[in-house]
Design an enzyme around this catalytic site. Sequence first.
Site, short mmCIF file in Angstrom:
data_model
loop_
_atom_site.label_atom_id
_atom_site.label_comp_id
_atom_site.label_asym_id
_atom_site.label_seq_id
_atom_site.Cartn_x
_atom_site.Cartn_y
_atom_site.Cartn_z
N GLY A 11 4.15 14.01 -16.31
CA GLY A 11 4.21 15.35 -16.89
C GLY A 11 2.89 16.09 -16.81
N SER A 12 2.22 16.02 -15.66
CA SER A 12 0.91 16.67 -15.56
C SER A 12 1.02 18.18 -15.68
CB SER A 12 0.22 16.28 -14.25
OG SER A 12 0.89 16.81 -13.12
N ASN A 13 2.10 18.77 -15.15
CA ASN A 13 2.28 20.21 -15.32
C ASN A 13 2.51 20.55 -16.79
OD1 ASN A 13 2.13 21.86 -12.87
ND2 ASN A 13 3.67 20.46 -12.07
N HIS A 108 8.60 23.75 -7.84
CA HIS A 108 8.99 22.91 -6.71
C HIS A 108 7.85 22.87 -5.70
CE1 HIS A 108 11.76 20.82 -4.08
NE2 HIS A 108 11.37 21.60 -3.09
N ASP A 144 17.28 24.02 -6.49
CA ASP A 144 16.05 24.65 -5.99
C ASP A 144 16.31 26.00 -5.32
OD1 ASP A 144 14.58 22.44 -6.88
OD2 ASP A 144 14.82 21.40 -4.97
N GLU A 173 -0.19 23.94 -8.36
CA GLU A 173 0.86 23.92 -9.37
C GLU A 173 0.27 24.09 -10.76
OE1 GLU A 173 3.67 20.69 -9.21
OE2 GLU A 173 3.44 20.49 -7.05
#
Length: 212
Positions: A11-13, A108, A144, A173
């Site tokens: 879950g880095s974003n 994405h 997507d 991102e």
Amino acid sequence: MRLAFFISGRGSNMEVILDAIHQGHIPATANLVVSNKADALGLSTARERGIPSIFCDHRDYESREAYDHVLVRHLQDHQIDAVILAGFMRILSPVLIREFEGKMLNIHPSLLPKYPGLHTHQRALDAGDTEAGATVHFVIEELDAGAAVLQARVPIKESDDAARLSERVLQMEHIIYPLAVKWLAEGRIHWQGGAAYLDQEPIPEHGVQFSM
């Protein structure tokens, strides 16, 4: 705006968005983290930050729709306004998507509409592309394929393999996803009739093009 994050791994974003919320850059609160993986590192991040978190195993349900009904109930129980997908490795059903139509974002790792699905970096390399990137988009029932909001491009180097390219795309991102969530929380972007709008103006097909 009350946000829920869906994750399947680190879950880095999600982390960079949580940091932006904490720093006051995004007018929102993180009210729920959901994972379909018990060992997702992002669940530990949520606990450390005092955010309610739920592990919900999709294997316990007879169908994708049954699972998504349970997710919808959790979202309703926490009075969630918008859902942010941050590496959630599940295809969502209409049960969930229609409940949060226009209030669900995903990022994405490709220049959509190129390379929906998996293995995007290797596919770009195999195609001989000169650039790759990432796209924030609204989530619709087709995988997507929702209207793009924001897109960042990364040049492909001769020395790139999928791992090196992935690292550089991920850096972008971490810049554009918090910005898109900020726009959503501020009410600057919305989805209507299959199209995305920023400040009431139609967003181009490939999204607003981000540049440093």
